[in-house]
Design an enzyme around this catalytic site. Structure first.
Site, mmCIF file in Angstrom:
data_model
loop_
_atom_site.group_PDB
_atom_site.id
_atom_site.type_symbol
_atom_site.label_atom_id
_atom_site.label_comp_id
_atom_site.label_asym_id
_atom_site.label_seq_id
_atom_site.Cartn_x
_atom_site.Cartn_y
_atom_site.Cartn_z
ATOM 1 C CB SER A 20 -0.942 -0.036 1.214
ATOM 2 O OG SER A 20 -1.930 0.954 1.102
ATOM 3 C CG ASN A 21 -0.357 4.680 -1.308
ATOM 4 O OD1 ASN A 21 -1.010 5.482 -0.651
ATOM 5 N ND2 ASN A 21 -0.878 4.051 -2.362
ATOM 6 N NE ARG A 22 5.832 6.900 4.157
ATOM 7 C CZ ARG A 22 6.132 6.338 5.330
ATOM 8 N NH1 ARG A 22 5.288 6.419 6.340
ATOM 9 N NH2 ARG A 22 7.280 5.711 5.477
ATOM 10 C CB SER A 23 -2.888 7.879 0.303
ATOM 11 O OG SER A 23 -4.146 8.504 0.307
ATOM 12 C CB ALA A 69 -2.412 7.385 -3.272
#
Ligand code: CTP
Length: 207
Positions: free
Chosen positions: A21-24, A88
């Protein structure tokens, strides 16, 4: 207007307990959804997993992966007058997710990743003349060049560009809007609710 908004990250499954995943955080997208409701629009909010409560009055569509988000967007896009794609979305997902928990082995592990659908680009390809399409660009360098490239490549009407360090995960943001005519509208640093308000003001005034 019916406004479709995507927000938050996506999660791409590796096994039942792991994902990429990502930091959004979804804060910018949720602020845009709140603002759209306040302006009296009919809002569909398609959101990846975030720690936020959906704004009151939206049609909330929770999703997990890029594939789920793509399916939801394609379902709701035809009835949308305006699409604001702030999510994102993961560009890659594990090529071979498994249903049982992966056990560690001696040595390194290589994970094969495959491309996900570029949802914004496919919406851009099928966009009707009466639909307004707004994309986002979060960059670490050459903000203007990358943003303008995405605007053209994905057939957008507007792109909201910011430096990752300025907005990602923060409560405040600082963005620049670009339109198809190459016009540029900087919005100075402020809270995400105020940024969302100004995004609507600029787009409404200039489109
Ligand atoms: N986006 C999308 N689907 C994807 C990837 C991105 O809809 N699979 C959308 C995002 O919601 C955002 C915009 O595309 O509105 C910008 O995403 P970004 O990943 O920054 O652009 P890319 O074209 O993937 O460029 P790059 O990864 O090379 O920076």
């Amino acid at each position: 207007m019916h406004i479709l908004i995507t927000a938050g990250p996506t999660r791409e499954k590796i096994d039942p307990v792991r994902f990429i995943s990502n930091r959004s955080t979804g804060k910018m997208g949720y602020a845009i959804a709140r603002q759209a409701v306040a302006l009296g629009h009919n809002v569909t909010l398609i959101s990846g997993p975030v720690a936020l409560t959906p704004p009151e009055g939206v049609n909330f569509v929770p999703v997990e992966s890029a594939a789920d988000m793509a399916q939801a967007v394609h379902l709701h896009a035809p009835s949308a007058d305006m699409l604001i794609m702030s999510a994102a979305v993961a560009d890659y997902r594990p090529a071979h997710p498994v249903d049982s928990k992966m056990k560690k082995q001696p040595g390194a592990l290589f994970l094969e990743l495959e491309r996900t659908e570029d949802i914004l680009a496919s919406v851009g390809k099928n966009k009707r003349a009466d639909q307004l399409l707004v994309g986002f660009a979060a960059e670490t360098e050459e903000l203007e060049a990358h943003a303008l490239d995405k605007l053209k490549r994905k057939n957008l009407d507007w792109i909201v560009a910011n430096y990752v360090a300025d907005g990602f995960g923060n409560d405040t943001n600082q963005v620049i809007l670009f339109n198809r005519n190459g016009e540029k509208f900087p919005i100075p640093r402020s809270g995400k609710d105020l940024i969302a308000k100004q995004i609507f003001e600029i787009i409404t005034a200039v489109s």
